[in-house]
Design an enzyme around this catalytic site. Structure first.
Site, PDB file in Angstrom:
ATOM      1  CG  LEU A  15      -4.755   4.170  -6.444  1.00  0.00           C
ATOM      2  CD1 LEU A  15      -5.505   4.540  -7.719  1.00  0.00           C
ATOM      3  CD2 LEU A  15      -5.158   5.092  -5.298  1.00  0.00           C
ATOM      4  CB  THR A  33       8.421   0.071  -3.945  1.00  0.00           C
ATOM      5  OG1 THR A  33       7.154   0.365  -3.336  1.00  0.00           O
ATOM      6  CG2 THR A  33       9.199   1.358  -4.175  1.00  0.00           C
ATOM      7  CG  ASP A  57       8.353  -3.662   4.794  1.00  0.00           C
ATOM      8  OD1 ASP A  57       7.631  -2.668   4.991  1.00  0.00           O
ATOM      9  OD2 ASP A  57       8.296  -4.691   5.504  1.00  0.00           O
ATOM     10  CG  ASN A  84      -0.612   3.204  -3.628  1.00  0.00           C
ATOM     11  OD1 ASN A  84      -1.793   3.501  -3.539  1.00  0.00           O
ATOM     12  ND2 ASN A  84      -0.207   1.954  -3.848  1.00  0.00           N
ATOM     13  CB  SER A 135      -5.118  10.711   2.539  1.00  0.00           C
ATOM     14  OG  SER A 135      -5.761  10.741   3.788  1.00  0.00           O
ATOM     15  CE1 TYR A 149      -6.072   2.907   6.125  1.00  0.00           C
ATOM     16  CE2 TYR A 149      -8.086   4.197   6.265  1.00  0.00           C
ATOM     17  CZ  TYR A 149      -7.014   3.729   5.536  1.00  0.00           C
ATOM     18  OH  TYR A 149      -6.873   4.083   4.209  1.00  0.00           O
ATOM     19  CE  LYS A 153      -4.148   5.908   4.639  1.00  0.00           C
ATOM     20  NZ  LYS A 153      -3.052   5.982   3.635  1.00  0.00           N
ATOM     21  CB  THR A 184      -8.008  -2.066  -4.131  1.00  0.00           C
ATOM     22  OG1 THR A 184      -8.344  -1.690  -2.782  1.00  0.00           O
ATOM     23  CG2 THR A 184      -8.166  -0.844  -5.040  1.00  0.00           C
TER      24      THR A 184
END
Length: 277
Positions: A15, A33, A57, A84, A135, A149, A153, A184
């Site tokens: 993404l 980045t 990072d 992201n 998110s 995880y 979030k 992805t």
């Protein structure tokens, strides 16, 4: 119209990459980045005048400060921040070590929080800006085997909801993007697993592990279409606070809302009676 400046973390693939390409094609400037020096060099060589990359990072808080100083010295503003970069993690709660949990939270929560805090002074100075937090539908509904995880979030959504209220009077907008499964590297090379496995969780967390890895490369979501949706979100004069993406996201978020509503109604009288009279 003056070019907007977008700061997007994690644009090497998925993404983030699709969004960076769409934003540059729209005529805006992308500051992106990467975690590898060669990726930074390749991007800067290929996108002169359209974008500029930094080595970062997001778990390195000093590096975040240095990148923001560099951006301020050259551009003195960021119109849109897209947090992201992040990592996926699968494993039952009991299977997850404290070290693994901290690794997930450093990337998905503390890194996002730190960069948001560092960019806010620039946005406050200009009394404008839009912070877009990537998110997940898993930021509203948890799944067995995905709890760590999910927790990272949920934390992201919690501080972002409060932040939106704090910065609205300052001309700054905040939005949460909640994708379902997208095609992805999230379920492939971008996915971490708990090193420990416990047989008692084979039918719950273990089944989720197998299912998530099994959909790699087959997910319903199109990153290019997600990028277009995010651009439209930012272009909107009154953008939504939450933007679900994908049919699965709609389904799972609706399931969560139904579950909360059912519990609310079931316990309404109990809740109403738990007060001083």
């Amino acid at each position: 119209m003056e070019k907007r400046i977008w700061l997007i973390t994690g644009i090497s693939s998925g993404l983030g990459k699709a969004l960076a390409e769409r934003i540059m094609d729209s005529g805006d400037l992308v500051l992106g980045t990467f975690r590898k020096e060669n990726q930074v060099n390749e991007f800067n060589k290929a996108n002169q005048g359209r974008g500029h990359a930094y080595l970062l990072d997001v778990t390195d808080h000093l590096a975040i400060e240095n990148v923001v100083v560099a951006i301020k010295n050259v551009y003195n503003k960021v119109d849109v921040l897209v947090n992201n970069a992040g990592i996926g993690f699968i494993g039952a709660i009991e299977e997850s070590s404290m070290e693994e949990v901290r690794q997930v939270f450093e990337a998905n929560f503390f890194g996002v929080l730190k960069l948001t805090q560092e960019i806010l002074p620039l946005m406050r100075e200009h009394k404008a800006g839009h912070i877009v937090q990537i998110s997940s539908h898993g930021g509203l509904k948890a799944f067995g085997g995905f709890g760590i995880y999910n927790a990272s979030k949920f934390a992201l959504e919690g501080f972002s909801e409060a932040l939106a209220q704090e910065v609205a009077p300052l001309g700054i907008k905040v939005s949460l993007v909640e994708p379902g499964p997208f095609r992805t590297q999230f379920a492939g090379s971008g996915l971490l697993e708990a090193k420990r496995t416990i047989p008692d969780y084979n039918e719950t967390a273990g089944a989720f592990r197998a299912k998530l890895k099994g959909v790699d490369g087959k997910q319903e979501g199109d990153p290019a279409k997600a990028a277009e949706a995010i651009l439209q979100l930012v272009n909107d004069e009154t953008p939504s606070f939450r933007l679900p993406l994908g049919k699965t996201a709609l389904l799972t978020i609706e399931m969560k809302l139904d579950s909360v509503r059912d519990d609310l109604e079931r316990n309404r009288s109990i809740a109403e009676n738990a007060v001083f009279i």
